[in-house]
Design an enzyme around this catalytic site. Structure first.
Site, mmCIF file in Angstrom:
data_model
loop_
_atom_site.group_PDB
_atom_site.id
_atom_site.type_symbol
_atom_site.label_atom_id
_atom_site.label_comp_id
_atom_site.label_asym_id
_atom_site.label_seq_id
_atom_site.Cartn_x
_atom_site.Cartn_y
_atom_site.Cartn_z
ATOM 1 N N HIS A 163 0.800 -1.219 0.000
ATOM 2 C CA HIS A 163 0.000 0.000 0.000
ATOM 3 C C HIS A 163 0.833 1.269 0.000
ATOM 4 O O HIS A 163 0.336 2.332 -0.408
ATOM 5 C CB HIS A 163 -0.946 0.001 1.202
ATOM 6 C CG HIS A 163 -2.179 -0.827 0.996
ATOM 7 N ND1 HIS A 163 -2.191 -2.188 1.192
ATOM 8 C CD2 HIS A 163 -3.427 -0.493 0.577
ATOM 9 C CE1 HIS A 163 -3.402 -2.652 0.910
ATOM 10 N NE2 HIS A 163 -4.154 -1.651 0.532
ATOM 11 N N GLY A 164 2.075 1.197 0.445
ATOM 12 C CA GLY A 164 2.857 2.419 0.422
ATOM 13 C C GLY A 164 4.219 2.257 1.053
ATOM 14 O O GLY A 164 4.454 1.355 1.859
#
Length: 477
Positions: free
Chosen positions: A326-327
């Site tokens: 996700h990041g």
């Protein structure tokens, strides 16, 4: 370019559909011209903000396409097939790691060893996490002999770059669309259904997600030491609603556009905020990502088949990677491990006791965990995250209730009420009841629905013209 924008709604999408439907079928390859139109518009869509990264997409697709051809031509043994698979996956992950995680790694090394390595400052290619997983699924499934080799690079590039699902999913595997790339039925009924699904997503995005997001931004700007506990929890709930309606709306629009083009993309959300456990939540939230990790990481690691210790290890590996996907920030890793630990506890500690509780208690338990989890998700600054949690817990001397909370509730009561209702499967219930009516009843409901859609579209357009707040949260993933 985002789906919920005036240029996309009134220029890009209509022009694309008109040309797509207008091009003729070719005798020996009926859909080749439609694929050409779809590919050209997809490349224009991707190049709208970052033209240079089209070269990156060409490179990634060429690598997987060529390795697929080599795997089929020279992969007479499992070892040779594995060699071409490793080449494909290694290059894909290297590109993803370079663009998405290089600066994260540099910052981590600088912090750990007091170094002063200069960050690269690379822009993140839009949708790189999504299309990388799509290309990898093709290579892995081809290695497993679960899909046929794609002979046409045009078809393969069209599959990867298809603009409805390019930037935010759902993650569409090649096995889902490989037959439709060559032959698909574009029926009037399906085009109508796709249009309605697109409109539903558009309304969710503009009228609910954006307004819930505006509430969250207002509360986020407050000094957390002065905010009440109720206000902090209201902000966390507002961000949860924003993220759900924002992301699920884009999935709705993608699925709807796919249907209008003759493709059937998989569902990505199934009312996750109505879940009754963490396990249930992850069966309903971002389904295409969950099943991707299940099929390509969790099961190959052994799943739950090799004892409790190995099962726990496999779960933590999967959820560490899910968070990292996700990041490039430690809060995403923490968020992934948070769910990994809770899923393990549900499986081995309190799952049976939880199932014995009344449904409303199980639902409150799940919602509490999800809301707290999304607070971890939203703050990449650990100091700000700690301050917000202290405000939610009242640990900084925060009062339980404040007049500002009542002000927010009064000003956002309509959107909060609508979001709370639509987070549950109200629409399927209404649709089922409508289908039980006679022909006259269904005709009346259809007429009312048509006017309702037109009215909501007019309101949505007015919001888009007047509002400057129209983010899409998953563009950065």
């Amino acid at each position: 370019m985002v789906f919920s924008s005036i240029p996309f709604l009134f220029f890009f999408l209509p022009f694309c559909l008109i040309l797509y439907y207008a091009v003729p079928y070719k005798a020996n390859n009926p859909y080749v011209w439609k694929n050409v139109v779809l590919l050209l518009f997809s490349l224009i869509f991707y190049a709208w903000g970052e033209p240079v990264y089209i070269l990156l997409m060409f490179f990634a697709t060429a690598v997987d396409y060529c390795n697929g051809r080599l795997m089929e031509r020279f992969g007479s043994t499992k070892g040779r097939r594995r060699f071409f698979l490793i080449c494909s996956v290694a290059i894909n992950l290297s590109v993803l790691a370079f663009f998405k995680y290089a600066d994260f790694l540099i910052a981590t090394l600088n912090g750990l060893f007091s170094l002063s390595i200069k960050p690269l400052g690379l822009g993140l290619p839009v949708g790189i996490s999504f299309f990388t997983f799509q290309t990898m699924s093709y290579s892995i499934d081809l290695y497993r002999k679960q899909v046929p080799m794609e002979k046409s690079y045009l078809n393969y590039l069209t599959y990867v770059s298809m603009f409805p699902q390019l930037v935010a999913g759902p993650i569409v595997r090649y096995s889902v669309v490989n037959e439709e790339l060559r032959e698909r039925l574009i029926k009037k009924e399906e085009v109508e259904e796709g249009l309605l699904r697109f409109m539903q997503g558009l309304f969710k995005k503009v009228l609910i997600a954006n307004q819930a997001g505006a509430l969250w931004e207002e509360i986020r700007q407050l000094e957390m030491g002065q905010a009440s506990v109720a206000t902090a929890w209201l902000g966390a709930a507002a961000f949860t609603l924003q993220l759900y309606f924002d992301f699920s709306a884009y999935s709705d629009m993608a699925i709807g556009m796919g249907r209008m083009l003759g493709f059937h993309f998989p569902e990505n959300f199934n009312y996750p905020l109505s879940s009754v456990s963490v396990t249930d939540f992850w069966r309903r939230w971002h389904i295409s990502l969950s099943t991707w990790f299940r099929d390509y990481v969790y099961i190959p690691l052994g799943g739950n088949r090799k004892g409790v210790a190995r099962h726990l290890r496999n779960m933590l590996v999967v959820w560490f990677l899910t968070g990292l996907w996700h990041g490039a920030s430690w809060n995403f890793v923490l968020w992934g491990l948070y769910y990994g630990v809770l899923l393990a506890l549900e499986k081995y500690v309190w799952g049976k006791a939880l199932n014995a509780l009344p449904k409303v208690c199980r639902h409150l338990y799940a919602i509490l965990i999800v809301v707290v989890g999304f607070v971890i998700f939203v703050f990449d600054d650990m100091g700000a995250l700690g301050n917000y949690f202290r405000a939610m817990a009242g640990c900084a001397g925060n009062r339980l209730w404040g007049e500002e909370c009542l002000w927010y509730l009064r000003n956002y009561k309509a959107v909060l009420a609508a979001a709370a209702v639509l987070a549950f499967p109200v629409y399927p219930w209404v649709k089922k009841k409508t289908e039980a009516l006679g022909d006259k009843g269904r005709a009346a409901v259809s007429l009312l629905s048509m006017f309702g859609y037109l009215l909501l579209f007019a309101v949505t357009t007015a919001f888009l013209v007047n509002d400057t707040y129209n983010p899409f949260l998953y563009f950065r993933f």
